[in-house]
Design a protein around this motif. Sequence first.
Motif, PDB file in Angstrom:
ATOM      1  N   ARG A  20      15.161  93.437 -29.100  1.00  0.00           N
ATOM      2  CA  ARG A  20      14.044  93.745 -28.195  1.00  0.00           C
ATOM      3  C   ARG A  20      12.818  94.193 -28.980  1.00  0.00           C
ATOM      4  O   ARG A  20      11.694  93.845 -28.635  1.00  0.00           O
ATOM      5  CB  ARG A  20      14.459  94.830 -27.211  1.00  0.00           C
ATOM      6  CG  ARG A  20      15.308  94.266 -26.107  1.00  0.00           C
ATOM      7  CD  ARG A  20      15.813  95.370 -25.219  1.00  0.00           C
ATOM      8  NE  ARG A  20      17.164  95.058 -24.825  1.00  0.00           N
ATOM      9  CZ  ARG A  20      18.084  95.965 -24.538  1.00  0.00           C
ATOM     10  NH1 ARG A  20      17.792  97.252 -24.611  1.00  0.00           N
ATOM     11  NH2 ARG A  20      19.279  95.590 -24.165  1.00  0.00           N
ATOM     12  N   ALA A  23      11.206  91.153 -30.162  1.00  0.00           N
ATOM     13  CA  ALA A  23      10.488  90.463 -29.095  1.00  0.00           C
ATOM     14  C   ALA A  23       9.145  91.117 -28.852  1.00  0.00           C
ATOM     15  O   ALA A  23       8.158  90.451 -28.544  1.00  0.00           O
ATOM     16  CB  ALA A  23      11.317  90.471 -27.819  1.00  0.00           C
ATOM     17  N   ARG A  24       9.081  92.452 -29.026  1.00  0.00           N
ATOM     18  CA  ARG A  24       7.799  93.123 -28.815  1.00  0.00           C
ATOM     19  C   ARG A  24       6.853  92.889 -29.989  1.00  0.00           C
ATOM     20  O   ARG A  24       5.637  92.865 -29.821  1.00  0.00           O
ATOM     21  CB  ARG A  24       8.030  94.622 -28.646  1.00  0.00           C
ATOM     22  CG  ARG A  24       8.690  94.970 -27.333  1.00  0.00           C
ATOM     23  CD  ARG A  24       8.549  96.462 -27.053  1.00  0.00           C
ATOM     24  NE  ARG A  24       9.116  96.785 -25.753  1.00  0.00           N
ATOM     25  CZ  ARG A  24      10.396  97.104 -25.571  1.00  0.00           C
ATOM     26  NH1 ARG A  24      11.222  97.139 -26.600  1.00  0.00           N
ATOM     27  NH2 ARG A  24      10.835  97.393 -24.365  1.00  0.00           N
ATOM     28  N   LEU A  26       6.718  90.184 -31.912  1.00  0.00           N
ATOM     29  CA  LEU A  26       6.339  88.784 -32.114  1.00  0.00           C
ATOM     30  C   LEU A  26       4.871  88.505 -31.769  1.00  0.00           C
ATOM     31  O   LEU A  26       4.167  87.878 -32.572  1.00  0.00           O
ATOM     32  CB  LEU A  26       7.270  87.878 -31.293  1.00  0.00           C
ATOM     33  CG  LEU A  26       7.132  86.383 -31.561  1.00  0.00           C
ATOM     34  CD1 LEU A  26       7.483  86.067 -32.997  1.00  0.00           C
ATOM     35  CD2 LEU A  26       8.008  85.585 -30.622  1.00  0.00           C
ATOM     36  N   PRO A  27       4.354  88.981 -30.610  1.00  0.00           N
ATOM     37  CA  PRO A  27       2.940  88.695 -30.331  1.00  0.00           C
ATOM     38  C   PRO A  27       2.005  89.380 -31.326  1.00  0.00           C
ATOM     39  O   PRO A  27       0.931  88.859 -31.604  1.00  0.00           O
ATOM     40  CB  PRO A  27       2.739  89.247 -28.921  1.00  0.00           C
ATOM     41  CG  PRO A  27       3.834  90.207 -28.714  1.00  0.00           C
ATOM     42  CD  PRO A  27       4.994  89.678 -29.486  1.00  0.00           C
ATOM     43  N   TRP A  61       1.446  78.117 -34.609  1.00  0.00           N
ATOM     44  CA  TRP A  61       1.715  78.031 -33.170  1.00  0.00           C
ATOM     45  C   TRP A  61       3.153  77.544 -32.930  1.00  0.00           C
ATOM     46  O   TRP A  61       3.920  78.140 -32.186  1.00  0.00           O
ATOM     47  CB  TRP A  61       0.716  77.038 -32.570  1.00  0.00           C
ATOM     48  CG  TRP A  61       0.505  77.125 -31.099  1.00  0.00           C
ATOM     49  CD1 TRP A  61       1.278  77.777 -30.193  1.00  0.00           C
ATOM     50  CD2 TRP A  61      -0.556  76.518 -30.362  1.00  0.00           C
ATOM     51  NE1 TRP A  61       0.761  77.610 -28.936  1.00  0.00           N
ATOM     52  CE2 TRP A  61      -0.371  76.844 -29.007  1.00  0.00           C
ATOM     53  CE3 TRP A  61      -1.659  75.723 -30.713  1.00  0.00           C
ATOM     54  CZ2 TRP A  61      -1.234  76.401 -28.008  1.00  0.00           C
ATOM     55  CZ3 TRP A  61      -2.512  75.285 -29.706  1.00  0.00           C
ATOM     56  CH2 TRP A  61      -2.304  75.632 -28.369  1.00  0.00           C
ATOM     57  N   PHE A  62       3.505  76.466 -33.639  1.00  0.00           N
ATOM     58  CA  PHE A  62       4.818  75.876 -33.417  1.00  0.00           C
ATOM     59  C   PHE A  62       5.936  76.829 -33.863  1.00  0.00           C
ATOM     60  O   PHE A  62       6.951  76.982 -33.179  1.00  0.00           O
ATOM     61  CB  PHE A  62       4.919  74.549 -34.171  1.00  0.00           C
ATOM     62  CG  PHE A  62       6.107  73.747 -33.777  1.00  0.00           C
ATOM     63  CD1 PHE A  62       6.166  73.148 -32.521  1.00  0.00           C
ATOM     64  CD2 PHE A  62       7.188  73.603 -34.623  1.00  0.00           C
ATOM     65  CE1 PHE A  62       7.267  72.428 -32.141  1.00  0.00           C
ATOM     66  CE2 PHE A  62       8.302  72.880 -34.245  1.00  0.00           C
ATOM     67  CZ  PHE A  62       8.331  72.290 -32.993  1.00  0.00           C
ATOM     68  N   LEU A  64       5.797  80.054 -33.868  1.00  0.00           N
ATOM     69  CA  LEU A  64       5.885  81.096 -32.834  1.00  0.00           C
ATOM     70  C   LEU A  64       6.732  80.615 -31.661  1.00  0.00           C
ATOM     71  O   LEU A  64       7.570  81.348 -31.124  1.00  0.00           O
ATOM     72  CB  LEU A  64       4.490  81.435 -32.312  1.00  0.00           C
ATOM     73  CG  LEU A  64       3.705  82.546 -32.986  1.00  0.00           C
ATOM     74  CD1 LEU A  64       2.405  82.757 -32.246  1.00  0.00           C
ATOM     75  CD2 LEU A  64       4.516  83.834 -32.978  1.00  0.00           C
ATOM     76  N   ILE A  65       6.490  79.373 -31.255  1.00  0.00           N
ATOM     77  CA  ILE A  65       7.220  78.842 -30.099  1.00  0.00           C
ATOM     78  C   ILE A  65       8.718  78.782 -30.394  1.00  0.00           C
ATOM     79  O   ILE A  65       9.543  79.205 -29.580  1.00  0.00           O
ATOM     80  CB  ILE A  65       6.682  77.444 -29.727  1.00  0.00           C
ATOM     81  CG1 ILE A  65       5.269  77.571 -29.169  1.00  0.00           C
ATOM     82  CG2 ILE A  65       7.588  76.755 -28.739  1.00  0.00           C
ATOM     83  CD1 ILE A  65       4.554  76.261 -29.015  1.00  0.00           C
ATOM     84  N   ALA A  68      10.160  82.235 -30.446  1.00  0.00           N
ATOM     85  CA  ALA A  68      10.278  82.760 -29.080  1.00  0.00           C
ATOM     86  C   ALA A  68      11.444  82.118 -28.350  1.00  0.00           C
ATOM     87  O   ALA A  68      12.176  82.784 -27.607  1.00  0.00           O
ATOM     88  CB  ALA A  68       8.977  82.514 -28.318  1.00  0.00           C
ATOM     89  N   ALA A  69      11.653  80.821 -28.580  1.00  0.00           N
ATOM     90  CA  ALA A  69      12.748  80.125 -27.897  1.00  0.00           C
ATOM     91  C   ALA A  69      14.089  80.694 -28.344  1.00  0.00           C
ATOM     92  O   ALA A  69      14.974  80.958 -27.516  1.00  0.00           O
ATOM     93  CB  ALA A  69      12.676  78.631 -28.187  1.00  0.00           C
ATOM     94  N   ALA A  72      14.435  84.170 -26.846  1.00  0.00           N
ATOM     95  CA  ALA A  72      14.599  84.174 -25.386  1.00  0.00           C
ATOM     96  C   ALA A  72      16.061  83.946 -25.013  1.00  0.00           C
ATOM     97  O   ALA A  72      16.573  84.542 -24.061  1.00  0.00           O
ATOM     98  CB  ALA A  72      13.728  83.093 -24.757  1.00  0.00           C
ATOM     99  N   LEU A  75      17.888  87.259 -25.672  1.00  0.00           N
ATOM    100  CA  LEU A  75      17.489  88.292 -24.712  1.00  0.00           C
ATOM    101  C   LEU A  75      18.032  87.985 -23.326  1.00  0.00           C
ATOM    102  O   LEU A  75      18.470  88.886 -22.610  1.00  0.00           O
ATOM    103  CB  LEU A  75      15.967  88.379 -24.655  1.00  0.00           C
ATOM    104  CG  LEU A  75      15.287  88.949 -25.898  1.00  0.00           C
ATOM    105  CD1 LEU A  75      13.790  88.737 -25.824  1.00  0.00           C
ATOM    106  CD2 LEU A  75      15.587  90.427 -26.015  1.00  0.00           C
TER     107      LEU A  75
END
Lengths: 90, 899
Positions: A20, A23-24, A26-27, A61-62, A64-65, A68-69, A72, A75
């Motif tokens: 978690r 996840a916080r 990452l941005p 960008w890619f 990051l995606i 995130a995948a 996700a 999580l």
Amino acid sequence: MRPRGPVFLARRSYRQRRMRDAARLLPVAGAFLFLLPILWAPAETEARDTAIDGAYLFVVWFVLIVTAALMARGLGRQEQETGAETEGRG
Amino acid sequence: MPFNLLVLACLTYVIFLFLVAFMAERRAEHGRARWLRSPVVYTLSLSIYCTAWTFYGAVGYAARSGLEYLTIYLGPTLVFVGWWWILRKLVRIGRAERVTSIADMISSRYGKSNALGVIVTMICVVAATPYIALQLQSVTLSFGVFAQPGTYAWMIPDTNSTALWVAGGLALFTILFGTRNLDANEQHTGVVAAIAVEAVVKLVALITVGIFVVWFVADGPSDIASRINASAIADWDLLPSRWAGLTFLSAAAVITLPRMFQVLVVENSDERFLGTASWAFPLYLLAMSLFVVPIAVVGLGLLPVGANPDLFVLTVPLSQGQGGLAMLAFLGGFSSATSMVIVASIALATMVSNHIVMPLWLHLRPAKAVSGDVRRLVLMSRRFSIAAVLGLGYLYFALSGGSAALAAIGLISFVGVAQMLPAMLGGIFWRGATRIGAAAGLLIGFVVWAYTLFLPSFGPGAILPLDMFLNGPFGIGWLRPRALFGVEGMDPLIHALFWSLSFNTAAFTIGSLLSFPTPIERAQGLAFVYVFDTERAELRGWGDGLAEPESLLIMAQRILGDEPALTFFEEQARAQGKAGYLPDPSPAFLAALERQLAGSVGAAAAHAMISELAGRARVTVDDLMRVADETAQIMEYSSQLESQRAELERTARQLREVNEKLTQLSVQKDAFLSQISHELRTPMTSIRAFSEIMMEGGMPEGMSEKYAGIIHEEAIRLTRLLDDLLDLSVLENGTVQLDLKLANLSELLDRSLRAAAQTRPEREFLIHRDLPAEAIFLRTDPDRLTQVFINLISNSRKYCDATRPELRIAVRQRGGRVLVDFIDNGSGIPKDKQALIFEKFARLTDQTRAGGAGLGLAICREVMANLGGTITYLPGQGGAAFRVSMPLRLEKPPLAEAA
């Protein structure tokens, strides 16, 4: 007296909490990488490198995606297992 | 390409969308819409972020300012990969509080204050109008490209009429599918399905054009890269303030735009979808922006100088003679524009009707809130709002002449909606945020935005005089709209963003710090900020037992619709441990009902409507302490006591009810025993008398046959009575043999109506039936089911006391079960008798009228239990109403299986 062996930690829930945190974060990392071009001061270089700049942004960008995948999935699985009572506190 | 062909393709596409939306709604009604509510559809519906501004404008943006267009997609990407921070909380709150719009969310957080709802609605409408105009403009421009092949000018003969047709068509579509019903949670399956299809169309269109440009016009990626570095695009300079500012602005806009809030929070049907959307939506954005620069570069190289770069997506394929590809691109742009306009107008119409029309109406005619037809009013006000919003967009388009570059209008809109960011984030992360602070921040931010960006955007001299730009209002130099406080040389957009949000945040924080929140505000703040930590502590401000459950039910039916209201009341009654449809009007029930209603008409209106029936909510200090966590421990004990007291009261009430029932039953039973003795004795007496006469013999010819006939009739009466009793005991023991087969419900009802017509045949009954709904094949025991139907219809024929008796038979399916309602227009069954009618030996009126032994409904109940169903009395239907519910396919006799 030095403790023998590592202090006991519930390994699984420890990993979940760090997931978690990730996840916080990452941005924040994404914002840093996206804002990095500001430091390149493109106005001062004469080189015409727009294509490379664009490629850099799309690669970040890619990545990051994809990150995130992957996160996700982890999580989502956690949320199903732990239920409503513990989530969001970690 | 002929212009007519284009119009034809457009119409075909629109009809196709209508069909998609229609089919989706149909499937959803039958509960078969699982795939319509999937993470993929959710993600695709989010793509309304990419409007025509993205589809056409991004290429133009790239041609003008290089890679800067990417900031518009990088911001949302950061918000979505960081879903664990904000989006997850927003969606959870949205679902827990049944939020209907962004205005409703802010109003609800700050103590259900409608004033805040009005402010937010106003900001949204003002900010969205130019944006809708922009979509109309883009469709009109793209029509223009086809209207004059060969030239790339924007002028076509009648731009205004094209825009008017488009606006009218969109209004029709939105009204048809956006306001079909007043959903309990404001979700529009048909619309979401249609915009998901449009999302696919626009992505495919843009990628196809991109592939064509990269591999068919140019020689692959390396050629494109060298073309980029050779073109004018490579001359762009990254302005740090714009790069960072626009990334932040788009990140703010993606959560505050009303249409994004609508698809992200309101239409969300499962929180887990957000996990998928967290990476899938950024991926969609990446795919949409991947080919933007290549198209821009190739367009700049191919087309004559002065061609509008906003239309390269269309003009590049056209210049290569690719009419079909251009058509696909056109449909992509059309999809982008229409899906945005549809969702934006639904979101705005919900806000206008919930926060402006409803409160006004409640204020003017408070009594009507309970008795009037609220559903119709809300739906009508939404329809008019949709038309008005689109009308405003068209007006803006017609008046402004649609001259500015596409990107400029979009960004102005973004800064406008970003004014909601402090109130929204402060509301979900900071308990100390108050209504006063939020209102001050929103208003000041809105004013600064209008003064520094929105009004100047019409051009010097249009609304603000030229002199004001140069010297400031009344010659006050430091108030110049483009250079507030002497800050010169800043980009106008960043200047406006910086000052409006700075003032907004400052006013919000200072206002919150200095003001004092009301009790409801504090409770709501707690529920929002700690939405993950605590079970929702209901603020029990409603007085106990003041409201009549039946009138609450009637009000709820007027807003939620008959079925959802009945289901909700039934659930609540069951939670209280009661059977039937009328729960006790406890504070907890009223709070739950208020939340349910808030899903349709917004928190503020729902609160006001319940106040009409239950009296004003009085939030006491005790209530607050129970809800507030600071004093939770101190109050724990007393609140436990209180809940035990409530529990005891409830149990006592139930016991009283049961006791009353028992006493009545005992009386009834005694009465029945004497009745049944009487019933048995009367035929017995005549049988004995006549058989004695016959035994004496010597009777004239014919008389003995007559007497034997009487004896036979009386024996049949006795047998029937005993049969009924026997039937009942067999049914109760569950030893009954069911004869399961397929049967047409409509035929069963026909049969029952024919058979029941023998009861009081002199009465003319008007029967309302819904034949299409009855065309259902059931797997059940048809004879037993018919027995129940006959009984209900005969009862109605016997007891309905209306001068013009009517009987309505309504059939509907709900999740594998079939519901058949028998509703007449008589005076119904009084509330104190409703609990008794299904008991054995129960008879409400005197026996002479009834003519039976009072076993009919008891047998019905047992039959239905054997058929895996139920029979219940429906209150509040304006007459006696019974609901028979049974499974569509009865597999095994459930009772026999259990035995």
